[in-house]
Design a protein around this motif. Structure first.
Motif, short mmCIF file in Angstrom:
data_model
loop_
_atom_site.label_atom_id
_atom_site.label_comp_id
_atom_site.label_asym_id
_atom_site.label_seq_id
_atom_site.Cartn_x
_atom_site.Cartn_y
_atom_site.Cartn_z
N LEU A 120 -22.98 -35.80 -33.74
CA LEU A 120 -22.61 -34.51 -33.15
C LEU A 120 -22.20 -34.67 -31.69
CD1 LEU A 120 -25.46 -32.06 -34.36
CD2 LEU A 120 -23.26 -32.50 -35.43
N ALA A 123 -18.81 -36.35 -31.58
CA ALA A 123 -17.73 -35.43 -31.96
C ALA A 123 -17.42 -34.50 -30.79
CB ALA A 123 -18.15 -34.62 -33.19
N ALA A 130 -18.42 -29.47 -34.41
CA ALA A 130 -19.29 -29.96 -35.48
C ALA A 130 -20.43 -28.97 -35.68
CB ALA A 130 -19.84 -31.34 -35.13
N VAL A 159 -22.93 -32.16 -42.38
CA VAL A 159 -22.29 -32.06 -41.07
C VAL A 159 -20.83 -31.65 -41.27
CG1 VAL A 159 -21.74 -33.25 -38.92
CG2 VAL A 159 -23.82 -33.84 -40.17
N LEU A 161 -17.20 -30.94 -39.79
CA LEU A 161 -16.44 -31.48 -38.66
C LEU A 161 -15.00 -31.00 -38.69
CD1 LEU A 161 -17.49 -35.24 -38.67
CD2 LEU A 161 -17.64 -33.72 -36.70
#
Ligand SMILES: Cc1cc2nc3c(=O)[nH]c(=O)nc-3n(C[C@H](O)[C@H](O)[C@H](O)COP(=O)(O)O)c2cc1C
Length: 190
Positions: A120, A123, A130, A159, A161
Motif C-alpha cells: 500500500l 502504491a 489502493a 487489495v 489497486l
C-alpha cells in the motif's frame, strides 16, 4: 519515506490504469520484504488484472457465496459479481500455513499483513490508489480451494489497486499521546 508512510491514504474509487508490469513487480518485491519469523516466507499473492481475470475472481466469489448460502437473492449475486470490478487490479494476499513449531499461524498472518502494508505504501508512493478490504469472503472457507489454498491458510485481504478516480484527501494523523505510554507509572493514574 516516513512522510509517505504518515501521509498515505486509501482510495476506494479506482480506475485504469493499474500499475504496469514493472511497477507491480516493485510493489510485490516490497511486499516480499516483510518481516518473517524463521524465514518461512508464508506469503502468496494472487494477482487479477483485466476483465477476464477479474471475471474469474467474480465467479469464484459467487461459487463460494452460493456454497455458504444457496438461496442468495439475485441482487446479492449481482453485487458479489461486481465486487472485483471496483478496480482494474485486485491482489488476494494469502498467509500460507507452514506448520513450524516456533511460528504460530498468527505470525504468518501478521507477516503477510506487513507485506500488504508495504504494498500500500509503495502504491501510494508511485501515485496509485489502493484499498485493503476483507468482508465476508475473506472468511468464507469455501473460497479457499477455489483459490488453490489449503484449509489452514488464511486470506489476509483483498487489495484493490488502480489510479485514483477522486482527489485523495489527507486524513487526520492520530495524536501520539493518546495511543502511547512510556514506562508503567501511568497505570496508577487510571
Ligand atoms: C485487515 C483490514 C481489513 C479491512 N477491510 C475493510 C473492508 O472490508 N472494507 C472497508 O471499507 N475498509 C476496510 N479496511 C479499512 C481500509 O483499508 C482503510 O484502512 C480505512 O478505510 C482507513 O483509510 P486510510 O487507510 O486512508 O487511513 C480494512 C483494513 C484492514 C487493516
Amino acid at each position: 519515506m516516513l512522510n509517505t508512510i504518515i501521509n498515505r491514504v486509501s482510495c476506494g474509487r479506482l480506475q485504469a490504469p493499474a500499475p504496469s508490469k514493472e511497477e507491480l513487480n516493485l510493489l510485490l518485491q516490497a511486499a516480499l520484504r516483510a518481516p518473517d519469523h524463521k524465514g518461512l516466507k508464508p506469503w502468496q499473492y494472487l494477482v487479477f488484472e483485466g476483465e477476464q481475470q477479474l471475471n474469474q475472481l467474480a465467479q469464484v466469489y459467487l461459487q463460494a457465496s452460493l456454497k455458504e448460502n444457496p438461496e442468495l437473492e439475485e441482487a446479492k449475486k449481482e453485487r458479489i459479481l461486481s465486487l472485483p470490478h471496483r478496480a482494474p487490479m485486485v491482489i488476494v494476499a494469502i498467509a500460507k500455513h507452514k506448520a513450524h513449531e516456533k511460528v504460530p499461524h498468527i505470525e504468518e498472518i501478521l507477516s503477510t499483513g506487513a507485506g500488504v502494508q508495504n504494498l500500500l505504501i509503495g502504491a501510494y508512493e508511485l501515485g496509485y490508489g489502493a484499498y485493503w478490504r476483507s468482508g465476508p469472503l475473506c472468511f468464507n472457507p469455501h473460497l479457499k480451494p477455489l483459490l488453490g489454498m489449503n484449509e489452514e491458510d488464511s486470506i489476509v485481504g483483498f487489495v484493490y489497486l488502480g489510479t485514483p478516480d477522486i482527489e485523495l484527501k489527507a486524513r487526520p494523523i492520530p495524536d501520539v499521546s493518546e495511543f502511547v505510554r512510556f514506562g508503567l507509572d501511568w497505570i496508577d493514574d487510571c
